[in-house]
Design an enzyme around this catalytic site. Sequence first.
Site, PDB file in Angstrom:
ATOM      1  N   GLU A 213      98.667  85.896  68.677  1.00  0.00           N
ATOM      2  CA  GLU A 213      99.663  86.147  69.700  1.00  0.00           C
ATOM      3  C   GLU A 213      99.955  87.393  69.306  1.00  0.00           C
ATOM      4  O   GLU A 213     100.255  88.105  68.578  1.00  0.00           O
ATOM      5  CB  GLU A 213     101.039  85.185  69.226  1.00  0.00           C
ATOM      6  CG  GLU A 213     101.143  83.926  69.712  1.00  0.00           C
ATOM      7  CD  GLU A 213     102.291  83.168  69.801  1.00  0.00           C
ATOM      8  OE1 GLU A 213     102.319  82.145  70.371  1.00  0.00           O
ATOM      9  OE2 GLU A 213     103.506  83.608  69.058  1.00  0.00           O
TER      10      GLU A 213
ATOM     11  N   ARG B 263      97.633  75.934  67.337  1.00  0.00           N
ATOM     12  CA  ARG B 263      98.292  75.362  68.569  1.00  0.00           C
ATOM     13  C   ARG B 263      98.272  73.758  68.372  1.00  0.00           C
ATOM     14  O   ARG B 263      99.230  73.310  68.932  1.00  0.00           O
ATOM     15  CB  ARG B 263      97.424  75.545  69.841  1.00  0.00           C
ATOM     16  CG  ARG B 263      97.494  76.894  70.123  1.00  0.00           C
ATOM     17  CD  ARG B 263      98.895  77.620  70.429  1.00  0.00           C
ATOM     18  NE  ARG B 263      98.719  79.008  70.701  1.00  0.00           N
ATOM     19  CZ  ARG B 263      99.874  79.916  70.753  1.00  0.00           C
ATOM     20  NH1 ARG B 263     100.905  79.347  70.478  1.00  0.00           N
ATOM     21  NH2 ARG B 263      99.612  81.055  70.928  1.00  0.00           N
TER      22      ARG B 263
ATOM     23  N   GLU C 217     102.013  90.831  69.618  1.00  0.00           N
ATOM     24  CA  GLU C 217     103.651  91.126  69.599  1.00  0.00           C
ATOM     25  C   GLU C 217     103.901  92.495  69.169  1.00  0.00           C
ATOM     26  O   GLU C 217     102.796  92.978  68.329  1.00  0.00           O
ATOM     27  CB  GLU C 217     104.205  90.255  68.715  1.00  0.00           C
ATOM     28  CG  GLU C 217     104.000  88.604  69.174  1.00  0.00           C
ATOM     29  CD  GLU C 217     105.065  87.525  68.402  1.00  0.00           C
ATOM     30  OE1 GLU C 217     106.175  88.150  67.941  1.00  0.00           O
ATOM     31  OE2 GLU C 217     104.863  86.344  68.380  1.00  0.00           O
TER      32      GLU C 217
ATOM     33  N   HIS D  19     104.607  85.107  79.321  1.00  0.00           N
ATOM     34  CA  HIS D  19     104.165  84.076  78.369  1.00  0.00           C
ATOM     35  C   HIS D  19     104.862  82.756  78.546  1.00  0.00           C
ATOM     36  O   HIS D  19     104.442  81.551  78.333  1.00  0.00           O
ATOM     37  CB  HIS D  19     104.216  84.665  76.799  1.00  0.00           C
ATOM     38  CG  HIS D  19     104.024  83.848  75.802  1.00  0.00           C
ATOM     39  ND1 HIS D  19     102.930  83.424  75.386  1.00  0.00           N
ATOM     40  CD2 HIS D  19     104.896  83.194  74.720  1.00  0.00           C
ATOM     41  CE1 HIS D  19     102.696  82.460  74.267  1.00  0.00           C
ATOM     42  NE2 HIS D  19     104.102  82.469  74.220  1.00  0.00           N
TER      43      HIS D  19
ATOM     44  N   LYS E 187     102.548  78.052  62.342  1.00  0.00           N
ATOM     45  CA  LYS E 187     102.835  79.416  62.334  1.00  0.00           C
ATOM     46  C   LYS E 187     103.051  80.144  60.962  1.00  0.00           C
ATOM     47  O   LYS E 187     102.965  81.308  60.669  1.00  0.00           O
ATOM     48  CB  LYS E 187     104.081  79.993  62.983  1.00  0.00           C
ATOM     49  CG  LYS E 187     104.389  79.288  64.453  1.00  0.00           C
ATOM     50  CD  LYS E 187     103.723  80.183  65.300  1.00  0.00           C
ATOM     51  CE  LYS E 187     104.203  79.850  66.962  1.00  0.00           C
ATOM     52  NZ  LYS E 187     103.574  81.011  67.774  1.00  0.00           N
TER      53      LYS E 187
ATOM     54  N   GLU F 291      96.622  81.287  76.546  1.00  0.00           N
ATOM     55  CA  GLU F 291      96.942  81.575  77.834  1.00  0.00           C
ATOM     56  C   GLU F 291      95.399  82.222  78.582  1.00  0.00           C
ATOM     57  O   GLU F 291      94.963  81.752  79.749  1.00  0.00           O
ATOM     58  CB  GLU F 291      98.007  82.533  78.073  1.00  0.00           C
ATOM     59  CG  GLU F 291      99.266  82.150  77.616  1.00  0.00           C
ATOM     60  CD  GLU F 291     100.145  83.241  77.347  1.00  0.00           C
ATOM     61  OE1 GLU F 291     100.612  83.788  78.145  1.00  0.00           O
ATOM     62  OE2 GLU F 291     100.073  83.733  76.244  1.00  0.00           O
TER      63      GLU F 291
ATOM     64  N   ASP G 273     110.998  85.154  64.711  1.00  0.00           N
ATOM     65  CA  ASP G 273     109.896  85.563  65.853  1.00  0.00           C
ATOM     66  C   ASP G 273     110.918  85.133  67.164  1.00  0.00           C
ATOM     67  O   ASP G 273     111.152  84.163  67.136  1.00  0.00           O
ATOM     68  CB  ASP G 273     108.838  84.633  65.762  1.00  0.00           C
ATOM     69  CG  ASP G 273     107.716  85.146  66.693  1.00  0.00           C
ATOM     70  OD1 ASP G 273     107.691  86.245  66.876  1.00  0.00           O
ATOM     71  OD2 ASP G 273     106.789  84.319  66.943  1.00  0.00           O
TER      72      ASP G 273
ATOM     73  N   THR H 131     101.109  85.868  59.398  1.00  0.00           N
ATOM     74  CA  THR H 131     101.168  86.909  60.399  1.00  0.00           C
ATOM     75  C   THR H 131     100.854  88.342  59.838  1.00  0.00           C
ATOM     76  O   THR H 131     101.145  88.600  58.884  1.00  0.00           O
ATOM     77  CB  THR H 131     102.960  86.794  60.542  1.00  0.00           C
ATOM     78  OG1 THR H 131     103.140  85.605  60.692  1.00  0.00           O
ATOM     79  CG2 THR H 131     103.394  87.624  61.452  1.00  0.00           C
TER      80      THR H 131
ATOM     81  N   ASP I 233     101.089  87.085  65.538  1.00  0.00           N
ATOM     82  CA  ASP I 233     101.591  86.035  65.161  1.00  0.00           C
ATOM     83  C   ASP I 233     100.446  84.810  65.152  1.00  0.00           C
ATOM     84  O   ASP I 233     100.788  83.864  66.060  1.00  0.00           O
ATOM     85  CB  ASP I 233     102.849  85.469  65.775  1.00  0.00           C
ATOM     86  CG  ASP I 233     103.550  84.440  65.176  1.00  0.00           C
ATOM     87  OD1 ASP I 233     103.751  84.374  63.919  1.00  0.00           O
ATOM     88  OD2 ASP I 233     104.190  83.492  66.076  1.00  0.00           O
TER      89      ASP I 233
ATOM     90  N   GLN J 118     100.959  72.787  65.854  1.00  0.00           N
ATOM     91  CA  GLN J 118     102.236  73.319  66.579  1.00  0.00           C
ATOM     92  C   GLN J 118     102.623  72.156  67.485  1.00  0.00           C
ATOM     93  O   GLN J 118     104.028  71.821  67.627  1.00  0.00           O
ATOM     94  CB  GLN J 118     102.130  74.744  67.260  1.00  0.00           C
ATOM     95  CG  GLN J 118     103.300  75.135  67.919  1.00  0.00           C
ATOM     96  CD  GLN J 118     103.170  76.499  68.494  1.00  0.00           C
ATOM     97  OE1 GLN J 118     102.089  76.999  68.340  1.00  0.00           O
ATOM     98  NE2 GLN J 118     104.179  76.964  69.254  1.00  0.00           N
TER      99      GLN J 118
END
Lengths: 420, 420
Positions: A197, A235, A199, A132, A251, A362, A125, A255, A231, A238
């Site tokens: 996420e 948080r 992607e 971002h 993570k 975000e 990844d 996915t 993904d 992480q």
Amino acid sequence: MKLMRSWMQSANDPETEFPLNNLPYGVFSVDGDEPRCGIAIGDMVLDVAAMEAAGLLRITDDFVLDVPFWNEVMELGPEAWKRLRVLLLGFLGEGAESQEQVAKYMIPQARVRMHMPLLVAEYTDFYAGMQHAKNMGSILRGSPDLPANWLHIPIGYNGRASSVVVSGTDIHRPLGQTRVAGADAPRFGPTERLDFELEVGAIVGTGSVLGQPITTAQADKMIFGFVLLNDWSARDIQAWEYQPLGPFQGKAFGTTISPWIVPKAALEPFRCAEPVREVPLLPYLHEKTQGFYNVALEVQIQPADAPRASTIARTNYNQVYFSAAQQLTHHAVCGCEMNPGDLLGSGTISGPARDAFGSLMELSWAGEEPMTLDTGETRSFVEDGDTLTLRGHAQGDGYRVGFGPCSGRILPALHMPGWA
Amino acid sequence: MKLMRSWMQSANDPETEFPLNNLPYGVFSVDGDEPRCGIAIGDMVLDVAAMEAAGLLRITDDFVLDVPFWNEVMELGPEAWKRLRVLLLGFLGEGAESQEQVAKYMIPQARVRMHMPLLVAEYTDFYAGMQHAKNMGSILRGSPDLPANWLHIPIGYNGRASSVVVSGTDIHRPLGQTRVAGADAPRFGPTERLDFELEVGAIVGTGSVLGQPITTAQADKMIFGFVLLNDWSARDIQAWEYQPLGPFQGKAFGTTISPWIVPKAALEPFRCAEPVREVPLLPYLHEKTQGFYNVALEVQIQPADAPRASTIARTNYNQVYFSAAQQLTHHAVCGCEMNPGDLLGSGTISGPARDAFGSLMELSWAGEEPMTLDTGETRSFVEDGDTLTLRGHAQGDGYRVGFGPCSGRILPALHMPGWA
């Protein structure tokens, strides 16, 4: 580029994601039979495995389509991918002589179950979304300044291939260690900051040799196609784990990728210019043919009890600072062997506008400004029962090329075996 | 535990790494024939694939030993591993009736070529050496203080499975981006700070289910065996790339493992107490049967023109703070699916003494205090032509259990194709 017309009328609908211009690779089954390779065309799946078995469609001496993954086709290399595409264009184009024969191999998409379209060899990844990276800097470190290496290196980390799943697969809320701000010790339990996420994933089709670097031109040729990729991220897990060795269990629980791999050839008309370079790139990352694509992306969320999904973000794949070919080049340049089926996530793609951010972290600014959905509910992070769906398409002249929805629903956390 | 005597006299030598107590798993070939499963005993390899083919040795209905990896045996699970061990002890023990018959399947180790003993599914590298973490903190951040999470989490990152190679495989010095201290921009070229890392790797033999956490007791049962592991590292590439997502290309050019997987059963007598816990572990990491082992480790370096190797470090596997079972539990606890063939590196193992450090970064203190080898040469980092060899053994009463050398030689960097 204009619509290439097919005798399959649903493929000529300007709203379909699967016109003749696309011909994406998937793996499907019907009524529980054996999963096998198929191609989407309009609202149908073409059973190319059955066509191969019948001797109607052969791209090599061996059977390569009767398996539940496209890796065998990948390994044949770009000339074979082109051969398959030319054959399919011949079979499916308006006025094709074989129409009646080929029609027997069409199955309505509404009837099929989609499976993982490939065996993921390894999953990497990247972190190529500049907005971002700036947003995460602002949220986590109080400054939008990019890390010193960010403009030079296609920053990436190795992810976990075993938890890559196809759209439609439920994901359990993960357990893990987290530490509340100010607490002395961590606690163990379900994440309280589950995020998505947005992607795009590039699929490596042909490999490189251990110890031997590659060029960007070679890397571009090695790419088989693209998928949408969510993904999923925890948080809080992480935040507590990632120093000093990067993201790991925050993570690794899931996915999600789209069911269809859009061929690189289908996206050729949508190549676009590289971003403005704030500093010159090192020569090994220069591209003659730039690997950036204009693909509109959007994210929808639907709570368990909501009558419909709310669109919460819209952005574009052209918002990445490093192309998949540049990422692949960097990945292999140290001598790392790349293999068919390697999956490269672009990194979270956020545009500059507030409604173009590619994660809830975000969009809700780490929960400080919860989003209000169309249904009136609010969201700071993903809740149990929520379904997240990514969509993406390149817009041509009277047609679009898409991936099918990349969707996943969150189930409550499971308890540890043997635990209360 | 005492030596279990074999009719194979070389297996009774107190210096051999392969007594009857060991019976490690390897993959070998002779004169270029097909690689297949073998077991080391004294100075011989027992061709268990041929014994299986002859009907002499069967652990299941299918043939599982005629392949160049042990993964099929792994997948059979702990009961099958035990069955194989019991059969081998019967065949090879002193006074075995079948001695004459079995002797036909012995091949001198001097005649065989060793191959990768497994297909590595995915490779994860941990960071469980406390002295190593303290040393790296002192060198890189000026303080031996551990990161806040270090005593709580078995910190790890996903590595690259495709570049794991067997002992004896040459490794090219990797190319990459580095930035000299004080420079504005990075440069591209061969690493100037090539290092080794002394580790023990645990092989996951049976998998877990996506979405389902496991306990430490389950994790311990899932482990098939152990290898020596050299996690080659390019310190300058790593230093420039690793913020914020951790090690990537500085680690991806090669990881060398020993040719033999020592069965977990062979190390049972060498289990030892867990380290003193400075803070309590979260309950999900508690172990009833502690997964720490007393295994002496050493590192040798031999420059290209040197007449002999110099031993530069001696330490012990018991210097890790988290066991392989704890690492595996943490890895799976978020719901990450673990699979047969997953390889878990312990992290660099350094003891407290200066000559017990598990990397040149530590031994030469980042090049500030170059080491002097037996031959008078000095080393700060690994130079072209150097051969690094890891060795390890558990010392029993009159016998030892070892892995065979884990060795790799560094070749000069290759130029990029198309580059001057």
